[in-house]
Design an enzyme around this catalytic site. Structure first.
Site, PDB file in Angstrom:
ATOM      1  N   HIS A 261       1.386  -5.538  -0.192  1.00  0.00           N
ATOM      2  CA  HIS A 261       1.609  -5.439  -1.392  1.00  0.00           C
ATOM      3  C   HIS A 261       1.881  -3.981  -2.157  1.00  0.00           C
ATOM      4  CE1 HIS A 261      -2.164  -3.225   0.284  1.00  0.00           C
ATOM      5  NE2 HIS A 261      -1.877  -2.449  -0.476  1.00  0.00           N
TER       6      HIS A 261
ATOM      7  N   HIS B 110       5.792   1.633  -3.200  1.00  0.00           N
ATOM      8  CA  HIS B 110       6.186   1.201  -1.905  1.00  0.00           C
ATOM      9  C   HIS B 110       5.475  -0.115  -1.306  1.00  0.00           C
ATOM     10  CE1 HIS B 110       2.716   3.609  -1.186  1.00  0.00           C
ATOM     11  NE2 HIS B 110       2.523   2.916  -0.084  1.00  0.00           N
TER      12      HIS B 110
END
Length: 172
Positions: free
Chosen positions: A34, A115
Site C-alpha cells: 500500500h 512509497h
C-alpha cells in the site's frame, strides 16, 4: 482502536511488491502492499463516525489521478526500509495534507514521501546488498487511482478495510 489510511495499488503492482516483501518484509502477512496517506493512529470508537464523514469530504474534493510507481529507494541511514518510489502528485500531496489537519491532529513523524514498502528490518549489510541488486532492475508501473481506504488493526496485528472512499464529486 488503531486506524490507518492507505491507497492499494493494482493487483499487478501488489504481486510485484509481494514477490520482494515475502523475503524482505516481516510485516508481509499483516497488510497488503500500500501507499500510506496517514500513518497508523489511535482513536476512540465514538470518533469513528466523524472520521468517516471527514474522509468522505476529503475524497469528494480530490480528483482521480494516475499513480506512477518506479525505481527502488531507501530511507537509510534513518532506517533500513526499501521501497518502490511513488511520484508525488498534487493529488497525493493534497490527500496527505488534508489528513494532517482539521479533525486529524496527530503530529507527523516524517515528511511525506509516497512509497510502497518492499523491505524493512534488514541488517545494514543485507540492506546494502539488496538495495544494490534492486537498483539495477527496471521497475515502472502506472495506474489510475480513484479511491483510498480506511483500515483498522485487528487484535492479531493484521489490518482490514473499514471503509473505501471514492475520489471526485458525487462519488460518495
Amino acid at each position: 482502536m488503531k486506524l490507518g489510511i492507505v491507497i492499494f495499488p493494482s493487483k499487478m503492482i501488489q504481486d510485484k511488491a509481494n514477490g520482494l516483501r515475502k523475503r524482505y518484509d516481516p510485516h508481509y502477512a499483516l497488510v497488503p502492499p500500500h501507499i500510506t496517506l496517514k500513518t497508523p493512529f489511535e482513536t476512540q470508537d465514538e470518533q469513528l463516525e466523524s472520521i468517516v464523514n471527514e474522509l468522505h469530504t476529503i475524497a469528494g474534493k480530490t480528483n482521480p489521478f494516475t499513480l506512477h510507481v518506479g525505481k527502488v529507494g531507501s530511507f537509510a541511514p534513518v532506517n533500513n526500509v526499501l521501497y518502490f518510489k511513488v511520484e508525488k502528485t498534487p493529488e497525493l500531496t493534497f490527500l496527505n495534507e488534508e489528513m494532517h489537519g482539521g479533525l486529524f491532529t496527530q503530529e507527523r513523524e516524517y515528511a511525506f514521501v509516497p512509497h510502497l514498502t518492499i523491505g524493512q528490518g534488514l541488517s545494514d549489510a543485507e540492506h546494502a546488498d539488496v538495495l544494490g541488486r534492486l537498483r539495477m532492475k527496471d521497475f515502472y508501473y502506472e495506474q489510475p487511482i480513484d479511491r483510498f481506504h480506511l483500515l483498522y488493526q485487528l487484535e492479531n496485528g493484521t489490518w482490514t478495510v473499514h471503509e473505501t472512499f471514492h475520489l471526485g464529486k458525487g462519488n460518495n
